[in-house]
Design a protein around this motif. Structure first.
Motif, PDB file in Angstrom:
ATOM      1  N   TYR A  42      -6.721   9.701   3.613  1.00 47.06           N
ATOM      2  CA  TYR A  42      -6.375   8.684   2.682  1.00 47.06           C
ATOM      3  C   TYR A  42      -5.656   8.167   3.259  1.00 47.06           C
TER       4      TYR A  42
ATOM      5  N   ALA B 105     -11.174   5.934   3.735  1.00 48.49           N
ATOM      6  CA  ALA B 105     -10.914   6.202   1.951  1.00 48.49           C
ATOM      7  C   ALA B 105     -12.390   7.081   1.177  1.00 48.49           C
TER       8      ALA B 105
ATOM      9  N   TYR C 171      -8.948   3.135  -4.328  1.00 51.79           N
ATOM     10  CA  TYR C 171      -8.522   2.357  -1.899  1.00 51.79           C
ATOM     11  C   TYR C 171      -9.561   1.194  -1.419  1.00 51.79           C
TER      12      TYR C 171
ATOM     13  N   ARG D 122       0.586  -1.171   0.235  1.00 49.25           N
ATOM     14  CA  ARG D 122       0.357  -0.403   0.521  1.00 49.25           C
ATOM     15  C   ARG D 122       0.779   1.234  -0.083  1.00 49.25           C
TER      16      ARG D 122
END
Length: 338
Positions: A284, A303, A318, A238
């Motif tokens: 985020y 997200a 995401y 990620r």
């Protein structure tokens, strides 16, 4: 053409810009099996059904002549496939208790066509005798030897492999295996899996080690199917943002040190900044934090907020990835009970 060119330039620029202001974290998780075998199934019996039914004898004889079929030369080669599958199941996350019925080859087509289904009563009798929860049958098997002479592919019918003389043509010998599987439940019901068309196991054979190469390829072919029907560990990568504000930068440095709770405290400050760039990146990053902590529901909320409030499309992408991972986790639980 010009529009496509300029769009491509913009896309590449965005990708490069994101790469310059992000870092990565690796997350260990579990990939569910493609085949959903119930978690209560722990004991499995592996059987070999690649014997040649007399009704297919003439067809298989012709196929053998045309393709250099080695399947009929040593039928017990097929047990190498079951050994590979058994090893994969034994060492899987479910730690199956595996038995291989090594003293019997049941009748099938003897080629790549699936035979008739085994009767439920027969499966039940095997399961009762060997105390198995389900039965996996190697139903089809085809093993060919193909050669290429000076780069030109030709059929290679092998009676015995003889190396080319130094002055003669050179041969590249390939071994190709095709398999078909069925998984039978105990007590009747639908098949758990039927699989044909596993990618060919093609192995370049060097003449002094041809037999060894074939055995390795067969073992790997069984292991390949085992990977399809067992959950296994995977690592996800990620990205999180490292720039945009002082709070994002400080949080990123803390994340690099593994201090994720402290990093989240800094990113939480950014979610209240009121600035679009800082807000979308902070939300985020908070989503990444919650995923690292294993809280997928909260990660999805963060997200989605980065998208719904700030229009950040990376946040939407995401959140979809996180939902997919949540579904994966549910399937893993169905398969393992963990």
């Amino acid at each position: 053409m010009n529009r496509f060119f300029y769009a491509s330039i913009i896309f590449v620029s965005v990708v490069l810009l994101m790469a310059a202001c992000t870092a990565t974290v690796r997350i260990n998780t579990v990939q569910p099996a493609a085949v959903n075998i119930p978690k209560e199934f722990k004991k499995v019996l592996l059987i070999n059904r690649t014997g040649e039914d007399p009704n297919y004898k003439q067809t298989n004889k012709i196929e053998k002549m045309l393709s250099g079929d080695w399947s009929k030369r040593n039928p017990r080669n097929t047990f190498k496939v079951l050994e590979g599958l058994g090893a994969e199941l034994t060492n899987s996350m479910k730690n199956y208790q595996v038995q291989i019925l090594k003293d019997t080859i049941f009748m099938g087509t003897g080629n790549v066509m699936f035979p008739e289904y085994l009767k439920p009563d027969f499966i039940d009798s095997l399961a009762n005798k060997y105390e198995a929860d389900f039965v996996i049958a190697l139903e089809t098997f085809d093993m060919d030897m193909i050669s290429k002479v000076n780069g030109a592919p030709v059929t290679f019918n092998v009676v015995g492999i003889v190396a080319a003389t130094p002055m003669g043509p050179t041969y590249t010998i390939l071994h190709v295996t095709k398999l078909g599987w069925r998984i039978y439940p105990v007590g009747g019901g639908s098949l758990i899996d039927q699989r044909m068309g596993i990618p060919d196991q093609t192995v370049l054979l060097q003449l002094p080690k041809a037999k060894e190469g074939v055995n390795v390829a067969l073992f790997d072919a069984g292991s390949f199917y085992g990977d399809r029907i067992t959950p296994h560990p995977i690592t996800l990568v990620r990205q999180f943002f490292t720039s945009g504000s002082s709070s994002i930068k400080q949080g990123a440095r803390l994340a690099h040190l593994g201090k994720w709770d402290e990093a989240a405290d800094r990113w939480a400050v950014g979610t209240k900044s009121g600035r679009r760039k800082v807000g979308k990146r902070s939300y985020y990053n908070m989503a990444v934090y919650y995923e690292v902590m294993g809280n997928l529901d909260e990660a999805i909320k963060m997200a989605e907020t980065s998208y719904s409030v700030y229009g950040f499309r990376e946040g939407l992408r995401y959140s979809n990835m996180l939902k997919h991972r949540r579904n994966m986790a549910r399937r893993v639980d169905e398969q393992t009970g963990e």
